[in-house]
Every structure is written in C-alpha cells, then in structure tokens.
Design an enzyme around this catalytic site. Sequence first.
Site, PDB file in Angstrom:
ATOM      1  N   CYS A 116       0.827  -1.190   0.140  1.00 26.56           N
ATOM      2  CA  CYS A 116       0.230   0.261   0.056  1.00 26.56           C
ATOM      3  C   CYS A 116       0.795   1.529  -0.112  1.00 26.56           C
ATOM      4  O   CYS A 116       0.164   2.845  -0.408  1.00 26.56           O
ATOM      5  CB  CYS A 116      -0.444   0.357   1.808  1.00 26.56           C
ATOM      6  N   HIS A 255      -3.710   6.711   2.343  1.00 23.48           N
ATOM      7  CA  HIS A 255      -4.116   5.320   1.896  1.00 23.48           C
ATOM      8  C   HIS A 255      -5.344   4.918   3.018  1.00 23.48           C
ATOM      9  O   HIS A 255      -5.625   5.067   3.933  1.00 23.48           O
ATOM     10  CB  HIS A 255      -2.758   4.005   2.289  1.00 23.48           C
ATOM     11  N   ASN A 285     -10.346  -0.886  -0.138  1.00 26.36           N
ATOM     12  CA  ASN A 285      -8.607  -0.844  -0.761  1.00 26.36           C
ATOM     13  C   ASN A 285      -8.109  -1.606  -2.164  1.00 26.36           C
ATOM     14  O   ASN A 285      -7.913  -2.011  -1.676  1.00 26.36           O
ATOM     15  CB  ASN A 285      -8.930  -1.452   0.815  1.00 26.36           C
TER      16      ASN A 285
HETATM   17  O1  UT7 Z   1      -3.905  -2.059   3.525  1.00 27.46           O
HETATM   18  C1  UT7 Z   1      -3.324  -2.116   4.693  1.00 27.46           C
HETATM   19  C2  UT7 Z   1      -3.291  -3.194   5.269  1.00 27.46           C
HETATM   20  N1  UT7 Z   1      -4.197  -3.569   5.962  1.00 27.46           N
HETATM   21  C3  UT7 Z   1      -4.468  -3.070   6.881  1.00 27.46           C
HETATM   22  O2  UT7 Z   1      -4.491  -2.259   7.729  1.00 27.46           O
HETATM   23  C4  UT7 Z   1      -6.150  -3.377   7.267  1.00 27.46           C
HETATM   24  C5  UT7 Z   1      -6.792  -3.317   9.020  1.00 27.46           C
HETATM   25  N2  UT7 Z   1      -7.819  -3.707   9.755  1.00 27.46           N
HETATM   26  C6  UT7 Z   1      -8.826  -3.896   9.558  1.00 27.46           C
HETATM   27  O3  UT7 Z   1      -9.341  -2.876   8.640  1.00 27.46           O
HETATM   28  C7  UT7 Z   1      -9.776  -3.885   9.684  1.00 27.46           C
HETATM   29  O4  UT7 Z   1      -9.383  -4.986  11.206  1.00 27.46           O
HETATM   30  C8  UT7 Z   1     -10.662  -4.985   9.657  1.00 27.46           C
HETATM   31  C9  UT7 Z   1     -12.236  -4.352   8.423  1.00 27.46           C
HETATM   32  C10 UT7 Z   1      -9.662  -6.370   8.671  1.00 27.46           C
HETATM   33  C11 UT7 Z   1     -11.539  -6.122  10.549  1.00 27.46           C
HETATM   34  O5  UT7 Z   1     -12.347  -5.181  11.131  1.00 27.46           O
HETATM   35  P1  UT7 Z   1     -12.219  -5.805  13.312  1.00 27.46           P
HETATM   36  O6  UT7 Z   1     -13.387  -4.354  13.530  1.00 27.46           O
HETATM   37  O7  UT7 Z   1     -10.687  -5.585  13.183  1.00 27.46           O
HETATM   38  O8  UT7 Z   1     -13.194  -7.337  13.067  1.00 27.46           O
HETATM   39  P2  UT7 Z   1     -12.194  -8.401  13.429  1.00 27.46           P
HETATM   40  O9  UT7 Z   1     -11.775  -8.949  12.221  1.00 27.46           O
HETATM   41  O10 UT7 Z   1     -11.995  -8.481  14.789  1.00 27.46           O
HETATM   42  O11 UT7 Z   1     -13.569  -9.780  13.638  1.00 27.46           O
HETATM   43  C12 UT7 Z   1     -14.359  -9.501  14.587  1.00 27.46           C
HETATM   44  C13 UT7 Z   1     -15.504  -9.972  14.197  1.00 27.46           C
HETATM   45  C14 UT7 Z   1     -15.442 -11.205  13.802  1.00 27.46           C
HETATM   46  O12 UT7 Z   1     -16.804 -12.260  14.333  1.00 27.46           O
HETATM   47  P3  UT7 Z   1     -15.938 -13.240  15.669  1.00 27.46           P
HETATM   48  O13 UT7 Z   1     -15.291 -14.009  15.691  1.00 27.46           O
HETATM   49  O14 UT7 Z   1     -16.080 -11.759  16.694  1.00 27.46           O
HETATM   50  O15 UT7 Z   1     -18.058 -13.673  16.316  1.00 27.46           O
HETATM   51  C15 UT7 Z   1     -15.137 -12.032  12.636  1.00 27.46           C
HETATM   52  O16 UT7 Z   1     -15.419 -13.073  12.222  1.00 27.46           O
HETATM   53  O17 UT7 Z   1     -16.480  -9.760  12.815  1.00 27.46           O
HETATM   54  C16 UT7 Z   1     -15.998 -11.367  12.348  1.00 27.46           C
HETATM   55  N3  UT7 Z   1     -16.315 -10.881  10.537  1.00 27.46           N
HETATM   56  C17 UT7 Z   1     -16.656 -10.491   9.874  1.00 27.46           C
HETATM   57  N4  UT7 Z   1     -18.404 -10.601  10.019  1.00 27.46           N
HETATM   58  C18 UT7 Z   1     -19.313 -10.109   8.729  1.00 27.46           C
HETATM   59  C19 UT7 Z   1     -14.917 -10.454  10.034  1.00 27.46           C
HETATM   60  N5  UT7 Z   1     -15.528 -10.238   8.845  1.00 27.46           N
HETATM   61  C20 UT7 Z   1     -16.105 -10.142   8.694  1.00 27.46           C
HETATM   62  C21 UT7 Z   1     -17.273 -10.038   7.916  1.00 27.46           C
HETATM   63  N6  UT7 Z   1     -18.871  -9.897   7.774  1.00 27.46           N
HETATM   64  N7  UT7 Z   1     -17.014  -9.638   6.253  1.00 27.46           N
END
Ligand code: UT7
Length: 328
Positions: A116, A255, A285
Amino acid sequence: MCTNKKTGIIGLGAYLPEKVLTNKDLEKMVDTTDEWITTRTGIKERRIARQDEVTSDMATEAANRALKDAGLTAADIDLIIVATITPDMFFPATACLVQEKIGARTVPAFDVSVACSGFIYGLAIANQFISSGTYKHALVIAAEKLSAITDWTDRNTCVLFGDGAAAAVLGPVEKGGILSVYLGANGKEGDLIKLPAGGSRIPATRKSIESNLHFIKMNGAELFKHAVKIMADAALEATRPLGLQADDISLVIPHQANVRILNAVAKRMGLTKDKIYLNIEKYGNMSAASSAVALVEAVKEGRIKKGQKILLDAFGGGLTWGAIVIEW
Ligand code: UT7
C-alpha cells in the site's frame, strides 16, 4: 547537468474498472452484511477488473490520462515506475510492459513492491532522479488487480479489496513541489499481511493451490493497531523537518484501508475529519492505487488549491510506510 531542482506533480490520471461490486452483491457470496462492512470499514462498493483486463492495462490507461493532463507524450518520459503487488507476472516488470504499451522510449522501467505504500515510495524515488537533474520527466503509476489474489470465499478479506490504477507525471517545477519525504519499513511484522505462495519459498504446486496459499492472508486486528500509530507517526516525521504544524496541512491524502483507521489517525494528529480525504466508500482498499486514486479525485473535486500544502500518508504490507508533503 543541473542539480537540486524542485520536483512537482505536473499531470494526473486514474482508471477504475467499470464493474461495481456492492456490499449487497457480497452478501450473496459470503456470510456478511452491508451493515457489517459499512460500519467496520466504511466501504460500500469496489471496482473489479474484467478477467481479460490486467494490471498493465489499467496502468497504461491511467498513464495515458496523466500524460494528457500534463500536456506531454510518452516520448517525453525518462523514467517509468509501477507500484504494484499484483504485477501481470513476476517478470518482465509491469513497468516494462507499460513502457511498450504507451510507446515510450527505451527508458528505465521497474516495479516497486511495497504494497500500500507503493505510490509514495515511487514518488520518493522519482523525486531523487528529477531533483538531482538526472531525468526530467517520470511516470509513477500505482496499479492493482487485487481481485486476482483475493480469496472470494473468505469474508475476513474479500469484502475489503478492489482494483484500480492512477498515475502521476513528475517534472521540475519553479515553486513548491515535493517538500519532504519520509519512508520506513519493518520486516519483523511482515507476517501480518502477505501472499504466502507463488514465490521461491512456496512455489505453485497442486498442494499450495489446494491449501489456498495463493491468496492474501491478513491479521486485520493487529494491522489496524500498527496502521493508526505508524500513519500518525509518519505524518509527524514528514512535517516536522519543515516546521509545519498539523494545521498547516490543507488536506491529508491517505491510503484507504479503513475509515476507522483514518478517523483514529485524524484524532492523533489533532485534525478534524474533513481534513482527511476519503473515497474508500467507492473503491475499498486498492493497495498502492488507493492513495494515488485519492489524490487524482481530490484534485478533480477542487479540494486542493494552488499553493496549499498536502500530505500523502500510507501504510501497508512489509510492513512499509511513507509520507510526503507536497506544495501544490
Ligand atoms: O492495507 C493496509 C493493511 N490493511 C489494514 O490496515 C487493515 C486493517 N484492519 C482492518 O481494517 C480491520 O481489522 C478489519 C476490517 C479487517 C476487521 O475489522 P475488525 O473490527 O478488526 O474485526 P475482527 O477481525 O476483529 O472481527 C470481528 C468479528 C469476528 O467475529 P467473532 O470472532 O467476533 O465472532 C469476525 O469473524 O467480525 C467477523 N467478521 C465478519 N462478519 C461479517 C469478519 N469479517 C466479517 C465480514 N462480515 N465480512
């Protein structure tokens, strides 16, 4: 040879594939909801390239538009850099393929693979060549077909990414231009986001394919924490040598990984949210292409006026990061 010229962006162009994939479309593909994606990321839709449309095609279209904007032709270009983690193939470099497609001379052409942060690394490299007087005009292109390395059955990642490209023509300017550059990397955290297979460590085999190793793997929550801190720190490192305060920056072009990351960065920097340019809603992204497309759109929308100072700020896989202050 003249030295210590100022380098500015003298032309810009973007290309986004036609096909729009909405959150509603994704609801039919994986166990997700428009509400989850919107509130957790800020993304509503993203663009997806056609199967026969590859990274060099999008890069070429963006480059031609940037050349037109600069009032130059491919023959005027002395250096071509393509920032991408989704090259057409490992080699030849996508930059070489673009050189041929735009009809440039046999000028140096190479890819930069820092995810990125690629557009900012590319601008930083071109800046060195132009300000030293080595070259006059450079094309810095950021182009990604992330849909090709996305696991469309993995809801953790497939809702995040999109395809697109943007290009900048750089050249010597009398006033303003690139005022400061700050780059960094931390390979220790490289496992947080990666494409495990396809290289020399895990070459493509039936097993690597069956194990789903040719798709982006990511620890989103950990990356989130790094992103907030690193983007805010990088902004400070780029502005401090110029004696600038956050208020002196008219617009931050970051980004676009997650709107919550950018709100947190704004807070750390002491900036109001309206000073952070956002278009993640439309494109998701796009790795290196995100900050590049954002810059093109911010200019097109009149958000950047002549004489204003803007900050490009990116963070990504590697880990890598970079920030650049430009006087427009
Ligand atoms: O480009 C540069 C590098 N990338 C980044 O900088 C990305 C940085 N990270 C993020 O933007 C966020 O961490 C994400 C958007 C990827 C994820 O958001 P989050 O609030 O950190 O969610 P999480 O990974 O902690 O997941 C929370 C819950 C999980 O369920 P449980 O385990 O709490 O039951 C996931 O399984 O949300 C669930 N989940 C989803 N639910 C519905 C993960 N993806 C999805 C989805 N739809 N697409």
